[in-house]
Design a protein around this motif. Structure first.
Motif, mmCIF file in Angstrom:
data_model
loop_
_atom_site.group_PDB
_atom_site.id
_atom_site.type_symbol
_atom_site.label_atom_id
_atom_site.label_comp_id
_atom_site.label_asym_id
_atom_site.label_seq_id
_atom_site.Cartn_x
_atom_site.Cartn_y
_atom_site.Cartn_z
ATOM 1 N N PRO A 105 0.807 -1.224 0.000
ATOM 2 C CA PRO A 105 0.000 0.000 0.000
ATOM 3 C C PRO A 105 0.838 1.271 0.000
ATOM 4 N N LEU A 106 2.028 1.218 0.567
ATOM 5 C CA LEU A 106 2.900 2.393 0.588
ATOM 6 C C LEU A 106 3.352 2.746 -0.824
ATOM 7 N N ALA A 107 3.778 1.732 -1.567
ATOM 8 C CA ALA A 107 4.237 1.968 -2.939
ATOM 9 C C ALA A 107 3.105 2.478 -3.813
ATOM 10 N N ALA A 108 1.906 1.921 -3.617
ATOM 11 C CA ALA A 108 0.759 2.338 -4.426
ATOM 12 C C ALA A 108 0.495 3.827 -4.262
ATOM 13 N N VAL A 109 0.493 4.287 -3.018
ATOM 14 C CA VAL A 109 0.230 5.698 -2.759
ATOM 15 C C VAL A 109 1.390 6.560 -3.244
ATOM 16 N N ALA A 110 2.618 6.103 -3.003
ATOM 17 C CA ALA A 110 3.792 6.880 -3.425
ATOM 18 C C ALA A 110 3.800 7.102 -4.929
ATOM 19 N N LEU A 111 3.488 6.061 -5.683
ATOM 20 C CA LEU A 111 3.532 6.164 -7.139
ATOM 21 C C LEU A 111 2.422 7.038 -7.709
ATOM 22 N N GLU A 112 1.280 7.064 -7.040
ATOM 23 C CA GLU A 112 0.128 7.797 -7.564
ATOM 24 C C GLU A 112 -0.010 9.207 -7.003
#
Length: 197
Positions: A105-112
């Motif tokens: 979930p951290l990567a998902a938010v960081a990328l978007e």
């Protein structure tokens, strides 16, 4: 008999699940509310800032869980490298068990996220800093200098997150395993060098 999680915790759990599977922008509010069994009004009672504030809470909760799991691994294993290997293997198993559908979930938010997502980016930056600090503290306790511990911790978190992303899109654990094993080999070598010197 265990009590069911409160509405706030159910909302956070539903958001974490949505971020892992659909990402920030793919996570529909209606689906999150349905998964949490919560009406819209109740969500805004707990999270007046709406979906963005709920995402910040999901990030904070995820970091807390990652730190708890890391601490448990550090207490269980004799070396920092072994503890990190165990901690990372848990993430690898979760990704593989999901058929490479469940991301971080951290990567998902960081990328978007964009520059306008100030609170989200601050939560992510603080969260990644907490992880790096946890790892650096363990490495210092194992004999690394402060500067070396901080640089290795940054490398480990980068390999963990980058490896998860690569493994997910490839539907293959090899990219993550290769990156992680290369980093952990550095830790093993440094530990052995300190013991023999």
């Amino acid at each position: 008999m265990t009590t069911p999680p409160a509405t706030r915790e159910r909302l956070i759990g539903a958001m974490i699940h949505a971020l892992q599977h659909q990402g920030l922008h793919g996570a529909g509010l209606s689906a999150i509310l349905a998964a949490a069994g919560a009406p819209k009004g109740v969500m805004y009672h707990h999270f007046p800032g709406g979906k963005a504030e709920l995402a910040v809470a999901a990030i904070d909760t995820t970091i807390g869980l990652l730190c708890e799991r890391l601490d448990a691994c550090l207490q269980r294993e004799a070396s920092v490298a072994a503890a990190l290997r165990l901690w990372i293997q848990r993430a690898q198993k979760g990704l593989q068990a999901s058929g490479f559908d469940m991301g971080c979930p951290l990567a998902a938010v960081a990328l978007e996220s964009t520059a306008a997502d100030v609170a989200l980016r601050r939560a992510l930056a603080d969260g990644f800093a907490r992880l790096r600090e946890r790892i650096a503290t363990a490495l210092q306790a194992d004999g690394s200098t402060e500067a070396r511990a901080r640089s290795l911790a940054a490398l480990i978190v980068a390999a963990y997150e980058g490896g998860l992303l690569q493994a997910r899109v490839a539907s293959d654990m090899a990219p993550m395993k290769l990156a992680i094993e290369a980093v952990l080999a550095l830790l093993d070598d440094e530990h052995q060098n300190r013991e023999t010197s």
